[in-house]
Design an enzyme around this catalytic site. Structure first.
Site, mmCIF file in Angstrom:
data_model
loop_
_atom_site.group_PDB
_atom_site.id
_atom_site.type_symbol
_atom_site.label_atom_id
_atom_site.label_comp_id
_atom_site.label_asym_id
_atom_site.label_seq_id
_atom_site.Cartn_x
_atom_site.Cartn_y
_atom_site.Cartn_z
ATOM 1 N N LEU B 72 -24.426 -9.828 19.712
ATOM 2 C CA LEU B 72 -23.852 -9.398 18.434
ATOM 3 C C LEU B 72 -22.412 -8.981 18.715
ATOM 4 O O LEU B 72 -22.133 -7.845 19.089
ATOM 5 C CB LEU B 72 -24.639 -8.221 17.847
ATOM 6 C CG LEU B 72 -24.138 -7.705 16.494
ATOM 7 C CD1 LEU B 72 -24.418 -8.712 15.379
ATOM 8 C CD2 LEU B 72 -24.769 -6.359 16.137
ATOM 9 N N ALA B 73 -21.492 -9.955 18.550
ATOM 10 C CA ALA B 73 -20.083 -9.674 18.834
ATOM 11 C C ALA B 73 -19.496 -8.851 17.691
ATOM 12 O O ALA B 73 -19.661 -9.183 16.520
ATOM 13 C CB ALA B 73 -19.313 -10.991 18.986
ATOM 14 N N HIS B 74 -18.837 -7.747 18.038
ATOM 15 C CA HIS B 74 -18.216 -6.929 16.998
ATOM 16 C C HIS B 74 -17.228 -5.955 17.628
ATOM 17 O O HIS B 74 -17.228 -5.734 18.821
ATOM 18 C CB HIS B 74 -19.258 -6.155 16.188
ATOM 19 C CG HIS B 74 -20.067 -5.176 16.990
ATOM 20 N ND1 HIS B 74 -20.977 -5.577 17.952
ATOM 21 C CD2 HIS B 74 -20.123 -3.831 16.997
ATOM 22 C CE1 HIS B 74 -21.552 -4.521 18.490
ATOM 23 N NE2 HIS B 74 -21.052 -3.422 17.939
ATOM 24 N N SER B 75 -16.382 -5.391 16.763
ATOM 25 C CA SER B 75 -15.521 -4.297 17.183
ATOM 26 C C SER B 75 -15.540 -3.261 16.071
ATOM 27 O O SER B 75 -16.424 -3.288 15.219
ATOM 28 C CB SER B 75 -14.110 -4.807 17.479
ATOM 29 O OG SER B 75 -13.345 -3.752 18.016
#
Lengths: 93, 160
Positions: B72-75
């Protein structure tokens, strides 16, 4: 029972974990709530929690806290979370 | 339907322009970039957010690989997030992210959030859907963006 789901940002992985931890609490018939925190604020938030749920890497970064720390490998495996949570609740007494 | 921000449907957060299957990526940076490009394509973010997602992994490690094969790619919410949205990059071949338990990654889901709450309903639905092992397998085997969205739509329809 108060649970704290910890991830890097407190907005992504921890919400996935919170959702499935709520399901695990239901499975166990345990009354409790799950809050989320990012790794930066988790040490403070963990003071009032009974159980902290997080990944192996972030558990190492979190260090010693008064709560039981449960390391979850698969955040979408409700069976894994239920089993580990059950053991942590028993250990806590 | 209320004005409650938690009512964002999973399918609304994930338009067809944000979904791709058979994505080629040589390493984890390219895999996250693919998910970031899909967020840009659907109007959810600017390119700067893609760099922020990569920076998150560089600083905090590959903890975003939250299940076997799934990242789950996120910033953080930032000016590079234009609206709350998700993206879906199913990789042609799995790539390692350096995660002890859950490598290699076959699917990168990108998440862009405008604040700490607006996306949480859609994300909770996503969590319940991904916990359904049969649905997860079908999603990972889907061969088109339309099929991914149809499977999600079926799931969401069954939940209401």
């Amino acid at each position: 029972m108060k649970l704290l789901a910890v991830c890097g940002m407190g907005i992504g992985t921890s919400i996935i974990l919170k959702t499935n931890a709520e399901k695990a609490l239901q499975n166990l018939g345990v009354d409790g709530e799950v809050e989320v925190a990012d790794i930066g604020t988790a040490r403070g938030a963990a003071v009032t929690a009974d159980v902290v749920l997080t990944s192996g890497e972030l558990a190492a970064e979190l260090g010693e806290v008064p709560a039981q720390v449960v390391v979850v490998d698969n955040f979408v495996d409700v069976d894994e979370i239920t089993g580990k949570l059950s053991a942590a609740i028993q250990a806590r007494g | 339907m209320t004005a409650n921000s938690q009512q964002i449907a999973l399918l609304d957060a994930l338009p067809e322009t944000a979904v791709a299957v058979g994505v080629r990526a040589a390493d984890w940076r390219e895999a996250i970039t693919a998910a970031g490009d899909l967020l840009v394509a659907s109007g959810a973010t600017t390119d700067a957010y893609t760099a922020e997602m990569i920076d998150t992994v560089e600083r905090l490690g590959p903890y975003i690989v939250l299940a076997p094969g799934l990242a789950l790619a996120h910033s953080r919410p930032s000016p590079s997030v234009l609206r709350t949205g998700l993206s879906w990059a199913a990789l042609a071949a799995p790539v390692p992210f350096g995660h002890e338990a859950n490598d290699p990654v076959r699917l990168v889901i990108g998440l862009a959030a405008v604040d700490h709450d607006a996306h949480s309903g859609a994300l909770a639905k996503l969590a319940r859907m991904l916990a359904d092992a049969g649905r997860m397998r079908a999603l990972q085997d889907a061969t088109s963006a339309a099929e991914v969205r149809r499977l999600i739509s079926e799931y969401e329809g069954g939940q209401e």
